[in-house]
Design an enzyme around this catalytic site. Structure first.
Site, short mmCIF file in Angstrom:
data_model
loop_
_atom_site.label_atom_id
_atom_site.label_comp_id
_atom_site.label_asym_id
_atom_site.label_seq_id
_atom_site.Cartn_x
_atom_site.Cartn_y
_atom_site.Cartn_z
N ARG A 539 0.43 -0.71 -0.58
CA ARG A 539 -0.11 -0.54 0.08
C ARG A 539 1.01 1.43 0.16
O ARG A 539 1.58 1.51 0.54
CB ARG A 539 -0.56 -0.12 1.26
N SER A 602 8.39 -5.01 5.82
CA SER A 602 8.12 -5.82 7.12
C SER A 602 8.84 -7.03 7.05
O SER A 602 8.78 -8.58 6.13
CB SER A 602 6.56 -6.49 6.68
N ASP A 656 6.94 -3.69 10.51
CA ASP A 656 4.80 -3.89 10.61
C ASP A 656 4.53 -4.26 11.90
O ASP A 656 3.74 -3.22 12.50
CB ASP A 656 4.72 -4.60 9.39
C1 BG6 Z 1 -1.48 -5.13 7.46
C2 BG6 Z 1 -0.21 -3.53 8.42
O1 BG6 Z 1 -2.48 -4.35 8.17
O2 BG6 Z 1 -0.94 -6.43 8.21
C3 BG6 Z 1 0.96 -4.23 7.53
O3 BG6 Z 1 -1.00 -2.46 7.46
C4 BG6 Z 1 1.20 -5.48 7.95
O4 BG6 Z 1 1.38 -3.62 7.82
C5 BG6 Z 1 0.43 -6.77 8.02
O5 BG6 Z 1 2.62 -6.16 7.43
C6 BG6 Z 1 0.08 -8.26 7.99
O6 BG6 Z 1 -0.89 -8.97 7.86
P1 BG6 Z 1 -1.05 -9.78 6.71
O7 BG6 Z 1 -1.76 -11.07 7.03
O8 BG6 Z 1 -1.39 -9.06 5.80
O9 BG6 Z 1 0.32 -10.58 5.95
C1 GLC Z 2 8.44 -11.98 8.93
C2 GLC Z 2 9.17 -10.82 8.48
C3 GLC Z 2 9.12 -10.10 10.06
C4 GLC Z 2 7.63 -9.45 9.70
C5 GLC Z 2 7.15 -10.53 10.09
C6 GLC Z 2 5.20 -10.27 9.61
O1 GLC Z 2 8.81 -12.58 10.03
O2 GLC Z 2 10.54 -11.05 8.91
O3 GLC Z 2 9.56 -8.79 9.78
O4 GLC Z 2 6.63 -8.63 11.43
O5 GLC Z 2 6.89 -11.27 8.52
O6 GLC Z 2 4.73 -9.45 8.62
#
Ligand code: BG6
Ligand code: GLC
Ligand code: BG6
Ligand code: GLC
Length: 917
Positions: A539, A602, A656
């Site tokens: 995003r 992340s 994240d």
């Molecule tokens: C989102 C966050 O809501 O959730 C992201 O904005 C995050 O930063 C993500 O990585 C984690 O959840 P998923 O299921 O999308 O990996």
């Molecule tokens: C993976 C990444 C970590 C992140 C997590 C959730 O473990 O290494 O940095 O926070 O995924 O997205």
């Protein structure tokens, strides 16, 4: 010559007169074809009523599902015990079903008496008696050493929810033992068997005698799909389409329904055809008002009806010159066998005389003829009524199959049918008349219902063996409390390792300092850009923060990152990101605006300040080249430069988890932990500076990105890792790495499920043993599908639809297993999360020297948000493993972009303050 003629004439005249007399007297018992067609239609309506979910509770014909889904296919084999209780004779049997193909069944049996004081006494004693007989049989046959499965033929109405259970709805016929109604007869018998220490028997199936009969006959004739008993009682079962059985989930294939047609009319539906004799008989029975259809038909009652009629006729002076014998007054004095004997073709009249004389009567020739005719009317009515109900079943079968003509076989049993000389003929004829478009074969079950019960038991024992195999696999995913405590404690050790300077380089849980030192205080303000990369969605966001009112407005756009870019070169990846930013600015009309930017990235980054982050290694689905070991902020800056269209001020790079903690921390100051349960698995928390040996200074706190996904990479979780976990790991982009993440996060849970399903299929336990192309395809079980499959609100049918959408052609049984597998895998994940989180909150509590800790955890991620049970199990586990911490879970509604913007705002403020100094 003349005299002979005269005699013959005299006799014919006598006969005619007697028959007319009886016909007149029993006018009401003679049913016309029209009436039979009408009764047939009524029974059709009753069946429909019994099958409907809403109408079943008030239906008198109960239409009980039997959980038998197929007739024998000849592959059954093994050695079984069988009990046959509820007909005129109680039998214990050993049945040997032959190996492969030969369709050879050998039986050894032994009859045991069923004295009235047992069948009408105390329920416990009845079952103890049955168990004693079984033990006796096994001793005589030297079977004590063997552990044999048992099939119980129990000829009473039982409500079943599975094959090996049956709650007695009511006693019928001659039985009336106390305390049995409303209880499961299988467990009662099992309990009674426990009294015999040397008896080791497993009751695998409970079947009604009609079902046993159908199965017995179907073993020899695969067209057999109906079973009828006309014996002590009467009843029928047949194979119904699953889609019509509303009481059982699933719509595939068929299931045998025990109609319990004996109760037809209990709601008054047959009052117009019931006679005064039927009423009188009912009043004197063990179950007045019940089984009214049965009482017009079956062996237990036919003789008694005849007796009541004779008594009445005698009283009216129509028989025996008005004389009644005292024996004629005694209930039960005329039995089915007498009726059968009196109706014999040649000896019938002589038999009648003998039977009446035995009753203390002195019958004339005319009396004998009349009595014989009474028997005929009563037994004919019985056959007619059975025919009408059976015709209704046959019509239903034909309509279910949408056939113009039905060819089928009906399995038959019961003493009335077997010993009465005219009964079968009459029944067959009437059935054929009522349903001219059915070609019916009537097949007598020579060996009773137990052969069929053994077939059912054979199938059940195969299913049981398969179930054991499935359970064995599922058990691998079950963690005991001790194991969870162990995992919590190991996690705690790893956390400490990662914080210490000496051990940090080798630590698998990296404990990365983030340079985020405080929570937002509400004074932040301004307009920020944010990037959110690494979760399900990429995003770009515009975040407007207004100070004081703690209000944040966000605008965002989701972009896709194609797989070839995720796993292409670093330059391509960052060029693509910048392209998306350009699109977003364009879309928002912000071209040229030089905004501060917060970058949620992340993945594990080593940071030396808030705006620098060196990617240690890719995780999850990313694998772009030339990025590991590089500063991602630099890479982004360079890509912006390469594009040379706009400039951005990259102020912060945040994980994240950190963004999530901040997003939640903006609302709740107690939020000191950030948790992601999504594509990946990770956690961050506020740690005391004095504990962070890698960063100078002892004052205050700093957020640590634990990168706990790497927990176990040193082998410390090997004792709970299954072969499936290993397979998933080996097939991943980063083998050997992120082992804890691979047991817990959305990206991998589906893969674990897939590996298990492949294995179960290979073992022949699923999908008919066929591994489809789809099942071989990586990633088909996305988190959202797992969540849907496990939803409690979903009927099995819908689960099957989801599986079908995924290209997996499953039966209902398959769907149940798939759901169980998903459940086992996701439960373990939630428990592992709980153990990890418990380690952190306990550490925080101890570090601060609190007796009790109140703490809020900000959470995000599709697994946590979409899965129907994950969050609950996670919370329960934390409570269990960290009882002194009061943990509140706060869902991050806005994603981590908001938190990243807040961090950027703070960093910007500090940056400006530094510049001013
Ligand atoms: C989102 C966050 O809501 O959730 C992201 O904005 C995050 O930063 C993500 O990585 C984690 O959840 P998923 O299921 O999308 O990996
Ligand atoms: C993976 C990444 C970590 C992140 C997590 C959730 O473990 O290494 O940095 O926070 O995924 O997205
Ligand atoms: C027997 C079956 O042949 O017939 C029993 O094995 C069944 O299971 C019985 O109950 C029904 O007939 P009756 O006349 O003995 O009640
Ligand atoms: C009674 C029982 C039924 C059984 C039948 C024949 O009607 O209720 O379960 O099948 O008798 O034995």
């Amino acid at each position: 010559m003349f005299a002979v003629h005269l005699m013959a004439f005299y006799f014919t005249k006598l006969k005619e007169d007697q028959i007319k007399k009886v016909d007149r007297f029993l006018y009401h018992m003679r049913l016309s074809d029209e009436t039979l067609l009408d009764i047939m239609a009524r029974f059709q309506a009753e069946m429909q009523k019994g099958l409907g979910k809403d109408t079943n509770p008030t239906a008198s014909v109960k239409m009980l599902p039997t959980f038998i889904r197929a007739i024998p296919d000849g592959s059954e084999n093994g050695e079984f015990l069988s009990l046959d209780l509820g007909g005129s004779k109680f039998r214990v049997l050993k049945v040997q079903v032959s190996e492969e193909g030969k369709r050879n069944v050998q039986m050894e049996s032994q009859f045991y008496p069923t004295p009235n004081e047992i069948i009408r006494g105390n329920g416990t004693e009845l079952f103890e008696y049955v168990a004693d007989c079984l033990a006796d049989f096994m001793k005589t046959k030297e079977l004590m050493e063997k552990k044999l499965p048992l099939g119980l033929t129990f000829s009473f109405p039982c409500k079943q929810t599975k094959l090996e259970e049956g709650v007695l709805l009511s006693w019928t016929k001659k039985f009336k033992a106390r305390g049995v109604q409303g209880t499961d007869v299988v467990s009662s018998l099992t309990n009674a068997m426990r009294k015999h220490k040397d008896l080791d028997v497993d009751i695998l199936a409970l079947v009604n005698d009609t079902v046993g009969t159908m199965m017995t006959c179907a073993y020899d004739d695969p067209y057999c799909e109906v079973g009828v008993i006309i014996g002590t009682g009467t009843n029928a079962c047949y194979m119904e389409d699953m889609s019509n059985i509303e009481l059982v989930e699933g719509d595939e294939g068929r299931m045998c329904i025990n109609t319990e047609w004996g109760a037809f009319g209990d709601d008054g539906a047959l009052e117009d055809i019931r006679t005064e004799f039927d009423q009188e008989l009912d009043l004197g029975s063990l179950n007045p008002g019940k089984q009214l259809f049965e009482k017009m038909i079956s062996g237990l009652y036919v003789g008694e009806l005849v007796r009541l009629i004779l008594l009445k006729m005698a009283k009216a002076g129509l028989l025996f010159g008005g004389e009644k014998s005292s024996a004629l007054h005694i209930k039960g004095k005329i039995e089915t066998r007498h009726v059968a004997a009196m109706e014999k073709y040649k000896e019938g009249l002589a038999n009648t005389r003998e039977i009446l004389t035995d009753l203390g009567l002195e019958p004339s020739e005319a009396d004998c003829i009349a009595v014989q005719h009474v028997c005929t009317i009563v037994s004919f009515r019985s056959a007619n009524l059975c025919a009408a109900a059976l015709a209704a079943i046959l019509t239903r079968l034909r309509e279910n199959k949408k056939l113009v003509r039905l060819r089928t076989t009906v399995g038959m049993d019961g003493t009335l049918y077997k010993i009465h000389p005219q009964y079968p003929k009459r029944l067959h004829k009437v059935v054929r008349k009522l349903v001219p478009n059915c070609d019916v074969r009537f097949l007598l079950s020579e060996s009773g219902s137990t052969k069929g019960a053994a077939m059912v038991t054979a199938v059940a024992s195969r299913v049981q063996a398969q179930r054991k195999q499935i359970d064995k696999v599922l058990a691998l995913f079950r963690l005991t409390r001790e194991q969870l405590v162990g995992i919590r404690d190991k996690m705690r050790v790893e956390l400490e390792y990662g914080l210490k300077r000496d051990t940090h380089p080798l630590a698998t849980v990296k404990m990365l300092p983030t340079y985020v030192c405080g929570m937002p205080d509400g004074t932040e303000k301004g307009k920020f850009l944010a990037l959110d990369l690494g979760g399900t969605n990429f995003r770009v966001l515009l975040v407007k923060i207004r100070s004081g009112r703690r209000s944040v407005r966000m605008y965002n756009k989701i972009f896709t990152i194609p797989l070839e870019i995720m796993q292409g070169t670093g330059e391509e990846l960052f060029d693509h990101i910048v392209q998306c930013i350009a699109d977003f600015l364009d879309y928002m009309g912000l071209k040229g605006a030089q905004l501060p930017l917060g970058f949620t990235f992340s993945f594990p980054c080593r940071q030396a300040s808030i705006d620098k982050g060196t990617l240690i290694e890719w995780t999850k689905g990313f694998k772009a080249t030339d990025c590991e070991g590089e500063d991602v902020v630099d890479m982004l800056r360079e890509a912006i430069k390469r594009r040379n269209e706009f400039d951005l001020d990259i102020v912060a790079v945040v994980n994240d988890t950190v963004g999530t903690m901040m997003t939640c921390g903006y609302e709740d100051r107690n939020c000191e932990v950030g948790l992601i349960a999504g594509t990946g698995s990770n956690m961050c928390y506020m740690e005391e500076m004095r504990n962070i040996e890698l960063v100078e200074g002892d004052e205050g706190k700093m957020c640590i990105n634990t990168e706990w996904g790497g927990f176990g990479d040193n082998g410390c979780l090997d004792d709970i890792r299954t072969q499936y976990d290993k397979e998933v790991d080996e097939g991943s982009l980063n083998p050997g790495k992120q082992r804890y993440e691979k047991m817990t996060s959305g990206m991998y849970l589906g893969e674990i499920v897939r590996q298990i399903l492949i294995d179960l299929t290979k073992q022949g336990l699923l999908f008919r043993g066929q591994i489809s192309e789809r099942l071989r395809t990586r990633g088909i079980f996305e988190t959202k599908f797992l969540s849907q499959i496990e939803s409690d609100r979903l009927a099995l049918l819908q689960v099957r639809k989801i599986l079908q959408q995924l290209g997996l052609d499953s039966t209902c049984e398959d769907s149940i297993v798939v759901k169980e597998v998903c459940g086992a895998v996701s439960r373990r994940a939630a428990e592992l999360y709980g153990a990890g989180l418990a380690a952190i909150v306990e550490k925080r509590r101890e570090d601060q020297g609190f007796e009790h800790l109140k703490i809020t955890v900000g959470v995000d991620g599709t697994l946590y948000k979409l899965h129907p049970h994950f969050s609950r199990i996670l919370q329960e586990t934390v409570k269990e493993l960290a009882p002194r911490c009061d943990v509140t879970f706060m869902l991050s509604e806005d994603g981590s972009g908001k938190g990243a913007a807040l961090i950027t705002a703070v960093a910007k403020r500090l940056q400006q303050a530094r510049r001013q100094n």
